[in-house]
Design a protein around this motif. Structure first.
Motif, PDB file in Angstrom:
ATOM      1  N   ASP A 185      -4.889   2.220   6.056  1.00 21.61           N
ATOM      2  CA  ASP A 185      -4.885   3.477   6.801  1.00 21.61           C
ATOM      3  C   ASP A 185      -3.594   4.240   6.512  1.00 21.61           C
ATOM      4  O   ASP A 185      -3.611   5.456   6.284  1.00 21.61           O
ATOM      5  N   ALA A 186      -2.468   3.524   6.508  1.00 20.80           N
ATOM      6  CA  ALA A 186      -1.183   4.166   6.225  1.00 20.80           C
ATOM      7  C   ALA A 186      -1.122   4.679   4.791  1.00 20.80           C
ATOM      8  O   ALA A 186      -0.584   5.765   4.539  1.00 20.80           O
ATOM      9  N   VAL A 187      -1.662   3.924   3.847  1.00 17.61           N
ATOM     10  CA  VAL A 187      -1.674   4.379   2.450  1.00 17.61           C
ATOM     11  C   VAL A 187      -2.460   5.677   2.320  1.00 17.61           C
ATOM     12  O   VAL A 187      -2.052   6.611   1.620  1.00 17.61           O
ATOM     13  N   GLY A 188      -3.607   5.752   2.994  1.00 21.43           N
ATOM     14  CA  GLY A 188      -4.390   6.983   2.952  1.00 21.43           C
ATOM     15  C   GLY A 188      -3.612   8.169   3.487  1.00 21.43           C
ATOM     16  O   GLY A 188      -3.622   9.258   2.894  1.00 21.43           O
ATOM     17  N   ALA A 189      -2.913   7.967   4.603  1.00 22.82           N
ATOM     18  CA  ALA A 189      -2.117   9.047   5.184  1.00 22.82           C
ATOM     19  C   ALA A 189      -0.949   9.421   4.283  1.00 22.82           C
ATOM     20  O   ALA A 189      -0.628  10.607   4.118  1.00 22.82           O
ATOM     21  N   MET A 190      -0.310   8.420   3.682  1.00 24.02           N
ATOM     22  CA  MET A 190       0.807   8.691   2.778  1.00 24.02           C
ATOM     23  C   MET A 190       0.357   9.543   1.595  1.00 24.02           C
ATOM     24  O   MET A 190       0.999  10.542   1.243  1.00 24.02           O
ATOM     25  N   ARG A 191      -0.736   9.145   0.986  1.00 25.40           N
ATOM     26  CA  ARG A 191      -1.244   9.869  -0.192  1.00 25.40           C
ATOM     27  C   ARG A 191      -1.604  11.309   0.157  1.00 25.40           C
ATOM     28  O   ARG A 191      -1.251  12.243  -0.566  1.00 25.40           O
ATOM     29  N   ALA A 192      -2.341  11.484   1.256  1.00 25.44           N
ATOM     30  CA  ALA A 192      -2.777  12.822   1.630  1.00 25.44           C
ATOM     31  C   ALA A 192      -1.585  13.710   1.973  1.00 25.44           C
ATOM     32  O   ALA A 192      -1.549  14.891   1.616  1.00 25.44           O
TER      33      ALA A 192
ATOM     34  N   ALA B  27      -1.958   8.236  21.841  1.00 25.08           N
ATOM     35  CA  ALA B  27      -0.751   7.483  21.517  1.00 25.08           C
ATOM     36  C   ALA B  27       0.269   8.448  20.929  1.00 25.08           C
ATOM     37  O   ALA B  27       0.072   9.666  20.910  1.00 25.08           O
ATOM     38  N   ALA B  28       1.389   7.914  20.468  1.00 28.56           N
ATOM     39  CA  ALA B  28       2.336   8.753  19.733  1.00 28.56           C
ATOM     40  C   ALA B  28       1.617   9.420  18.573  1.00 28.56           C
ATOM     41  O   ALA B  28       1.903  10.557  18.208  1.00 28.56           O
ATOM     42  N   ASP B  29       0.653   8.688  18.005  1.00 25.90           N
ATOM     43  CA  ASP B  29      -0.250   9.253  17.002  1.00 25.90           C
ATOM     44  C   ASP B  29      -1.358   9.992  17.752  1.00 25.90           C
ATOM     45  O   ASP B  29      -2.169   9.384  18.448  1.00 25.90           O
ATOM     46  N   LEU B  30      -1.389  11.307  17.628  1.00 21.65           N
ATOM     47  CA  LEU B  30      -2.333  12.110  18.403  1.00 21.65           C
ATOM     48  C   LEU B  30      -3.776  11.922  17.979  1.00 21.65           C
ATOM     49  O   LEU B  30      -4.689  12.366  18.683  1.00 21.65           O
ATOM     50  N   THR B  31      -4.007  11.283  16.832  1.00 20.37           N
ATOM     51  CA  THR B  31      -5.371  11.111  16.344  1.00 20.37           C
ATOM     52  C   THR B  31      -6.015   9.819  16.834  1.00 20.37           C
ATOM     53  O   THR B  31      -7.178   9.556  16.513  1.00 20.37           O
TER      54      THR B  31
ATOM     55  N   ARG C   4       3.223  10.781  12.494  1.00 19.33           N
ATOM     56  CA  ARG C   4       2.839  10.012  13.675  1.00 19.33           C
ATOM     57  C   ARG C   4       1.862   8.887  13.314  1.00 19.33           C
ATOM     58  O   ARG C   4       1.938   7.770  13.849  1.00 19.33           O
ATOM     59  N   ARG C   5       0.928   9.191  12.427  1.00 17.74           N
ATOM     60  CA  ARG C   5      -0.078   8.185  12.060  1.00 17.74           C
ATOM     61  C   ARG C   5       0.586   6.977  11.399  1.00 17.74           C
ATOM     62  O   ARG C   5       0.314   5.825  11.762  1.00 17.74           O
ATOM     63  N   VAL C   6       1.464   7.226  10.428  1.00 22.94           N
ATOM     64  CA  VAL C   6       2.071   6.085   9.735  1.00 22.94           C
ATOM     65  C   VAL C   6       3.083   5.370  10.619  1.00 22.94           C
ATOM     66  O   VAL C   6       3.279   4.152  10.487  1.00 22.94           O
ATOM     67  N   LEU C   7       3.731   6.081  11.530  1.00 18.82           N
ATOM     68  CA  LEU C   7       4.685   5.424  12.419  1.00 18.82           C
ATOM     69  C   LEU C   7       3.988   4.452  13.364  1.00 18.82           C
ATOM     70  O   LEU C   7       4.519   3.372  13.662  1.00 18.82           O
ATOM     71  N   LEU C   8       2.792   4.805  13.841  1.00 21.03           N
ATOM     72  CA  LEU C   8       2.049   3.855  14.664  1.00 21.03           C
ATOM     73  C   LEU C   8       1.547   2.690  13.817  1.00 21.03           C
ATOM     74  O   LEU C   8       1.613   1.527  14.236  1.00 21.03           O
TER      75      LEU C   8
ATOM     76  N   SER D 275       6.077   3.901   3.931  1.00 20.34           N
ATOM     77  CA  SER D 275       5.465   5.026   4.644  1.00 20.34           C
ATOM     78  C   SER D 275       6.508   5.866   5.367  1.00 20.34           C
ATOM     79  O   SER D 275       6.369   7.097   5.465  1.00 20.34           O
ATOM     80  N   LEU D 276       7.545   5.231   5.870  1.00 14.87           N
ATOM     81  CA  LEU D 276       8.606   5.994   6.528  1.00 14.87           C
ATOM     82  C   LEU D 276       9.342   6.869   5.515  1.00 14.87           C
ATOM     83  O   LEU D 276       9.632   8.041   5.784  1.00 14.87           O
TER      84      LEU D 276
END
Length: 357
Positions: free
Chosen positions: A217-224, A172-176, A324-328, A297-298
């Motif tokens: 999932d988005a919170v985890g990505a934001m924090r990291a 996807a747009a998110d490569l993961t 990409r992760r948070v945008l998806l 997240s944005l």
């Protein structure tokens, strides 16, 4: 607002997931293709994480919404290319609510059979059988079957269709995470109805949990992402000075931290409410969490990019993977505007259609 305070077991789960997620983390785009996904999926299954939403003898899930939140947040922060959200939560929860056969649920919990959920083209809701030709399978790495609804009525049946060679898979747009589109609608003979009809309360419960784990999932990505850029600001020197000493950088990172903490609080309550509150209250909490997290997240992703400067815009850097992760995550099951409208409807006592619940 009631926050989900973690008990001792959940604290241990968070620590364990931090370690497990670290073993499948992506530090740059090249890592994604080198991660042993099968081994990581097996580790999740061995730890019992894939069966958290399978019901026990009393009909209660073996793991709570808070447990699912902890796992999703850890994997999101690690940019793990594993379909935990799409398969172990969204799909397994639907199967459990529909009363799928125990052996099918056991295979899902063991990690030996994976399902995904088919979404309508804008990703805001579950696809129906009539719309399979344009449906999108979300987070579908390794999934052999996809789930849709029989129709858009008040009590649809859950329908399972094979993905197989009929689906065009790719990142996807998110490569993961992987998505798939049908190149041709599956034959009617291949569609299999599973379990009992799903009542409106069932679909509300499902959507409440789904929105919550996506937001987690988005919170985890934001924090990291924020942790990484703060560490970078303590090492990067510009004009002979560490950039972390610049007040503008400090204010940007402080604002991003406030967004992370507020999003975490919203998701924490929604995770508790997913099991403990009535369906409408759980759905209201989940839409609130999704709306705030989608907006925050944005902002955090933009801040991270700005603090990294030019290096953050290169393909080799990890920053765009977080973005990409948070945008998806923002788009799956509805963006911020979609959730805000749903909050308004629920506040006014209006029930959305089941598939939009």
């Amino acid at each position: 607002m009631v926050l989900a305070l973690l008990n001792d077991e959940q604290q241990m789960l968070r620590e364990m997931m931090s370690s497990l997620a670290g073993s499948v983390s992506a530090g740059n785009p090249r890592d994604i293709g080198e991660i042993d996904r099968a081994k990581g999926w097996g580790a999740l299954a061995g730890a019992g994480m894939l069966g958290l939403r399978v019901r026990d003898g009393s009909g209660a899930p073996t793991g709570s919404g808070v447990d699912a939140m902890i796992v999703a947040e850890a994997l999101g922060g690690a940019l793990a290319p594993l379909p935990y959200v799409g398969s172990a939560v969204l799909a397994t929860e639907l199967l459990a609510l529909a009363g799928a056969p125990p052996d099918l649920l056991q295979r899902a919990a063991d990690g030996t059979e994976r399902h995904t959920v088919l979404l309508i083209p804008d990703l805001s809701g579950i696809a129906t059988v009539a719309g399979l030709g344009t449906a999108i399978a979300f987070d579908c790495w390794g999934a052999g079957h996809a789930l849709a609804l029989s129709d858009g009525g008040p009590a649809p049946r859950l329908v399972r269709v094979p993905l197989g060679d009929a689906a065009d898979r790719g990142p996807a747009a998110d490569l993961t995470r992987e998505i798939a589109r049908f190149t041709a609608a599956p034959a009617a003979a291949d569609a299999e109805e599973i379990g009992r009809p799903l009542e409106p309360a069932d679909l509300s419960r499902w959507r409440a949990l789904a929105l919550t784990v996506i937001a987690a999932d988005a919170v985890g990505a934001m924090r990291a992402a924020l942790d990484g850029v703060v560490a970078y600001s303590k090492e990067r020197v510009a004009y002979g000075t560490l950039i972390g000493s610049f007040q503008a950088i400090q204010h940007m990172c402080a604002d991003a931290l406030v967004h992370c903490e507020a999003a975490s609080a919203c998701v924490s309550y929604a995770a508790w409410a997913a099991d403990e509150a009535d369906p409408d209250e759980a759905l209201l909490a989940a839409h609130t969490a999704k709306a705030y997290t989608a907006i925050a997240s944005l902002d955090v992703a933009e801040t991270v990019m700005q603090v990294y400067g030019g290096i953050g815009h290169t393909w080799e850097h990890v920053a765009h993977l977080y973005a990409r992760r948070v945008l998806l995550d923002r788009e799956v099951l509805g963006d911020a505007a979609h959730s805000l409208l749903s909050v308004a409807d629920l506040r006014l006592g209006q029930r959305p259609r089941p598939e939009e619940g």
